[in-house]
Write a protein that holds these residues in place. Structure first.
Motif, PDB file in Angstrom:
ATOM      1  N   ILE A  15      -8.168   1.454  -7.061  1.00 34.58           N
ATOM      2  CA  ILE A  15      -7.641   2.813  -7.163  1.00 34.58           C
ATOM      3  C   ILE A  15      -7.639   3.294  -8.614  1.00 34.58           C
ATOM      4  O   ILE A  15      -6.778   2.908  -9.410  1.00 34.58           O
ATOM      5  CB  ILE A  15      -6.180   2.876  -6.628  1.00 34.58           C
ATOM      6  CG1 ILE A  15      -6.053   2.094  -5.311  1.00 34.58           C
ATOM      7  CG2 ILE A  15      -5.723   4.310  -6.478  1.00 34.58           C
ATOM      8  CD1 ILE A  15      -4.610   1.857  -4.880  1.00 34.58           C
ATOM      9  N   CYS A  32      -9.868   5.984  -3.010  1.00 35.19           N
ATOM     10  CA  CYS A  32     -10.047   4.648  -3.580  1.00 35.19           C
ATOM     11  C   CYS A  32     -11.374   4.061  -3.132  1.00 35.19           C
ATOM     12  O   CYS A  32     -12.025   4.562  -2.222  1.00 35.19           O
ATOM     13  CB  CYS A  32      -8.908   3.722  -3.141  1.00 35.19           C
ATOM     14  SG  CYS A  32      -9.117   3.028  -1.484  1.00 35.19           S
ATOM     15  N   THR A  33     -11.806   3.021  -3.826  1.00 37.43           N
ATOM     16  CA  THR A  33     -12.935   2.235  -3.354  1.00 37.43           C
ATOM     17  C   THR A  33     -12.363   1.131  -2.464  1.00 37.43           C
ATOM     18  O   THR A  33     -11.555   0.325  -2.930  1.00 37.43           O
ATOM     19  CB  THR A  33     -13.684   1.609  -4.542  1.00 37.43           C
ATOM     20  OG1 THR A  33     -14.152   2.665  -5.386  1.00 37.43           O
ATOM     21  CG2 THR A  33     -14.870   0.774  -4.071  1.00 37.43           C
ATOM     22  N   VAL A  34     -12.772   1.126  -1.192  1.00 37.29           N
ATOM     23  CA  VAL A  34     -12.242   0.112  -0.270  1.00 37.29           C
ATOM     24  C   VAL A  34     -12.979  -1.205  -0.498  1.00 37.29           C
ATOM     25  O   VAL A  34     -14.204  -1.236  -0.588  1.00 37.29           O
ATOM     26  CB  VAL A  34     -12.393   0.567   1.197  1.00 37.29           C
ATOM     27  CG1 VAL A  34     -11.811  -0.491   2.141  1.00 37.29           C
ATOM     28  CG2 VAL A  34     -11.712   1.907   1.415  1.00 37.29           C
ATOM     29  N   CYS A  87      -8.103  -2.638  -2.231  1.00 35.74           N
ATOM     30  CA  CYS A  87      -8.352  -1.273  -2.710  1.00 35.74           C
ATOM     31  C   CYS A  87      -8.489  -1.273  -4.226  1.00 35.74           C
ATOM     32  O   CYS A  87      -7.725  -1.955  -4.932  1.00 35.74           O
ATOM     33  CB  CYS A  87      -7.191  -0.339  -2.357  1.00 35.74           C
ATOM     34  SG  CYS A  87      -6.736  -0.341  -0.627  1.00 35.74           S
ATOM     35  N   LYS A 112       0.831  -1.210   0.000  1.00 34.95           N
ATOM     36  CA  LYS A 112       0.000   0.000   0.000  1.00 34.95           C
ATOM     37  C   LYS A 112       0.865   1.260   0.000  1.00 34.95           C
ATOM     38  O   LYS A 112       0.613   2.207  -0.740  1.00 34.95           O
ATOM     39  CB  LYS A 112      -0.876  -0.005   1.262  1.00 34.95           C
ATOM     40  CG  LYS A 112      -2.332   0.011   0.959  1.00 34.95           C
ATOM     41  CD  LYS A 112      -3.243  -0.276   2.167  1.00 34.95           C
ATOM     42  CE  LYS A 112      -2.636  -0.301   3.535  1.00 34.95           C
ATOM     43  NZ  LYS A 112      -3.643  -0.734   4.549  1.00 34.95           N
ATOM     44  N   ASP A 152      -9.503   4.850   7.174  1.00 32.66           N
ATOM     45  CA  ASP A 152     -10.873   4.517   6.814  1.00 32.66           C
ATOM     46  C   ASP A 152     -11.607   4.095   8.080  1.00 32.66           C
ATOM     47  O   ASP A 152     -11.258   3.075   8.702  1.00 32.66           O
ATOM     48  CB  ASP A 152     -10.878   3.389   5.781  1.00 32.66           C
ATOM     49  CG  ASP A 152     -12.291   3.064   5.306  1.00 32.66           C
ATOM     50  OD1 ASP A 152     -12.821   3.835   4.498  1.00 32.66           O
ATOM     51  OD2 ASP A 152     -12.848   2.055   5.781  1.00 32.66           O
ATOM     52  N   VAL A 168      -5.965   3.588   3.927  1.00 33.42           N
ATOM     53  CA  VAL A 168      -6.229   3.276   2.513  1.00 33.42           C
ATOM     54  C   VAL A 168      -5.868   4.482   1.654  1.00 33.42           C
ATOM     55  O   VAL A 168      -5.868   5.619   2.134  1.00 33.42           O
ATOM     56  CB  VAL A 168      -7.721   2.909   2.290  1.00 33.42           C
ATOM     57  CG1 VAL A 168      -8.101   1.674   3.107  1.00 33.42           C
ATOM     58  CG2 VAL A 168      -8.624   4.085   2.616  1.00 33.42           C
TER      59      VAL A 168
END
Lengths: 424, 424
Positions: free
Chosen positions: B144, B129-131, B142, B83, B97, B125
């Protein structure tokens, strides 16, 4: 690591890999073998049968790594491009190797099959390379020295690649190795990875040897890895740490560098004892594990896979009222199975397993992952209950088989016995 | 392929992969799943837990591929760097998050365990981004979006990665898919890869669907793959080619998209028949295969692993003179084993195997790879001899188990029977 190591990278070639049609086991084999030689693998790459991408990745690899090992793409058909692309990138012509040509002609003559023109392609090798003749197929490997680097071409099928690497590449790689790496596995059973790691304590922080914990399907092990100029020194670094770890994990260690089934066969043989099996939910899995070990027939002669209750009654002597009152997945049934197979076979030990593998369950009061193990010997029968808590058929079967072998080993080693019951 | 596809590459992160400590199964899973979505995977790469090499390879991947999927390195410890490196390369900050933080706190609260400061790291995160919340562990994935490309981070353990990909990533990838790819396996047994390919003839040259031959451990199959704008059209392209191939391979095809043991359980169930097993050299391997199929208990209840001659006599009724005159690895012994287990169990079929798995051989006149199969039914007993010609224990056991299941299927399907005898 205290020893400077030659840097190596692996490049696998094959559309079947890129599509996920086959699992790439070559990179794992080569990585382990190279680490043992004291050669540091830094990258694995895979491309399909595509000349442009292969050339691009090979060029990038040559810039950063002293040794580049390619596997795959050495076959006779048009989509096998590795040799051609490598020669184009290195600027080396392909020439006919007479010995390889003769070998291919002989291969077809022996089989009485016509040789296709495409097979001729397999006798072409990069000029000036050391040809690695293939004892298990028609594709030769190549060892190509190039501007201080070396490019190695190996066939893709593991049955051809692995012996070629061991027998022909390892000796050529020795000069690139500035030392050796020795690695041992201290294998435990009955203790989870985290508890094992906790007991290992500060020994996990060592730098030479390093100690790393791993876990898979009910077995946990520590990998102890030392680097040194020679094997004797590397072993001398490992030995005291292994001794300390074995002490801290006393009662859970079943062996070093061996699988549970190998340890079981070995322990039986050393004790001059035999085991017979009565398996329900494992469906022959314990039998299969034991008989994978060559020579298992000396210690194992009788197994019954009693999926049906009628089979448990007829071949193992389980009583009808036991099944009626307690059900097939119960302590009394496991006991009677173990005693029954021991009596029928005359073996020293009767080992039994009955459980619910899942998915789902036809029993309303018993859930998937409930397993009863029993071992009968001259001093009576001992049982153990497992509850994996998972509704996963493959996992439950594996755990049950492993724990059954662990129970047998405990009996053989007369180890300190953890209390009956407990979850995995 | 007629459909233009989004280009994707996979990057695996982990020193345990680079050292060969574990086999990389994630790339295979993802490659298959992405191909099915009509997304073209062009490269697999693997690096260790090394920030510089990971950053370098990620930059190279972003230049050439629209989708880059990274697996591994999302754990809580200091060597989990994925990450952090991805955010540094993309120039995106890490933010906390709240939902993920709450999930981690709950995870530890439920277990009554203290939460380490390092676990906090897993709640960070990349901004925007969409977790991808992890239902099977504490590391979130993630999604991204970045300058028209997308970078996807997934956890390394297959048990966490696979459901996350299927449930959370596939819906997000749909817009990148300009069509679908449908693939089927036409599975055969009893015919080698080359004879199978020969019979398939010019159908191997098709472009949509493509047809490719594969072989593994005694089974050969053709993979038929079609690309089209939707599934219905892709299936419509496959169907006639599968029909033609099945016709050309009549007598050898046992199923489409299913394993031999699945086909056997299904065929038994459909016929309302049961089978019982008497295994010698396979050591429980056929039992294990059959019982891997959920619901096998409906068609299989009795198995005997008769490694010892005494077991063959006591549980299967093999006669002493048979063993004395012909030996355990013989046609008469195989017949008596099959008849014996059928009689003991009351099953519709008794299936038996006896052979020499190797390595080495205690018989001077019989060599490793000699295997006798027998199936007993209401119309008597039928035998088949195999000679693999290999001194390879694992291979011989696998071949024997597979061919035994093939013999059972033949009997159930009342197929044209190839002549007795023959080599594999």
């Amino acid at each position: 690591m205290p020893i400077p190591m030659a840097v190596c990278e692996l490049l696998s070639v094959g559309t079947e890999l890129i599509l996920g049609d086959i699992l790439n086991t070559n990179t794992r084999f080569l990585s382990q073998a190279l680490a043992a030689l004291g050669i540091a693998v830094q990258r694995h790459g895979t491309v399909g049968d595509n000349p442009e991408r292969l050339a691009e990745d090979l060029r990038a690899a040559l810039v950063r790594s002293r040794i580049v090992i390619l596997t795959g793409g050495l076959g006779p058909t048009a989509d096998d491009i590795t040799k051609e692309v490598v020669c184009a990138v290195l600027g080396i012509p392909l020439v006919l190797d007479a010995r390889q040509m003769a070998a291919i002609e002989r291969f077809f003559r022996v089989r009485g099959a016509p040789m296709g023109e495409t097979n001729r392609k397999q006798a072409l090798v990069p000029e000036g390379c050391t040809v690695l003749y293939n004892d298990n197929g028609t594709a030769p490997g190549c060892w190509i020295p190039w501007k201080g680097n070396v490019v190695v071409l190996l066939p893709g099928p593991p049955r051809e690649m692995e012996p070629m690497f061991r027998e022909k590449v390892v000796p050529l790689l020795r000069p690139f190795s500035s030392g050796v790496i020795v690695s041992h596995q201290l294998r435990t059973v009955g203790l989870g990875e985290s508890l094992m790691a906790e007991r290992a304590g500060e020994l996990l922080d060592g730098e030479n040897p390093t100690v790393a914990p791993y876990a898979k399907d009910g077995e946990s092990y520590l990998r102890i890895t030392a680097a040194a100029p020679d094997e004797t020194q590397a072993e001398a670094l490992c030995a005291p740490v292994i001794g300390q770890l074995a002490e801290r994990l006393r009662g859970y260690v079943y062996g070093i560098d061996q699988l549970l089934e190998e340890a079981a066969v070995k322990a039986l043989r050393q004790a001059g004892k035999t085991v017979a099996l009565a398996e329900s939910c494992t469906g022959g899995g314990i039998s299969t594990l034991l008989t994978e070990v060559p020579g298992a027939s000396e210690v194992f002669g009788w197994g019954v896979v009693s999926y049906a209750n009628e089979c448990k009654q007829a071949l193992l002597g389980v009583r009808e009222e036991t099944l009626r009152l307690w059900g097939a997945v119960s302590e009394p049934c496991a006991k009677e199975m173990a005693e029954g197979i021991r009596a029928a076979s005359g073996a020293d030990f009767g080992l039994a397993v009955t459980g619910i593998a899942g998915p789902g369950s036809s029993n309303t009061d018993k859930s998937a992952g409930l397993i009863w193990l029993a071992i009968a010997g001259q001093n009576g029968v001992r049982v153990r209950q497992l509850s994996t808590g998972r509704n996963d058929r493959r996992y439950n079967r594996t755990i049950a088989a492993k724990q059954a072998l662990a129970l047998l080993l405990e009996e053989l080693q007369k180890k300190a016995t953890p209390s009956n019951g407990g979850s995995v």
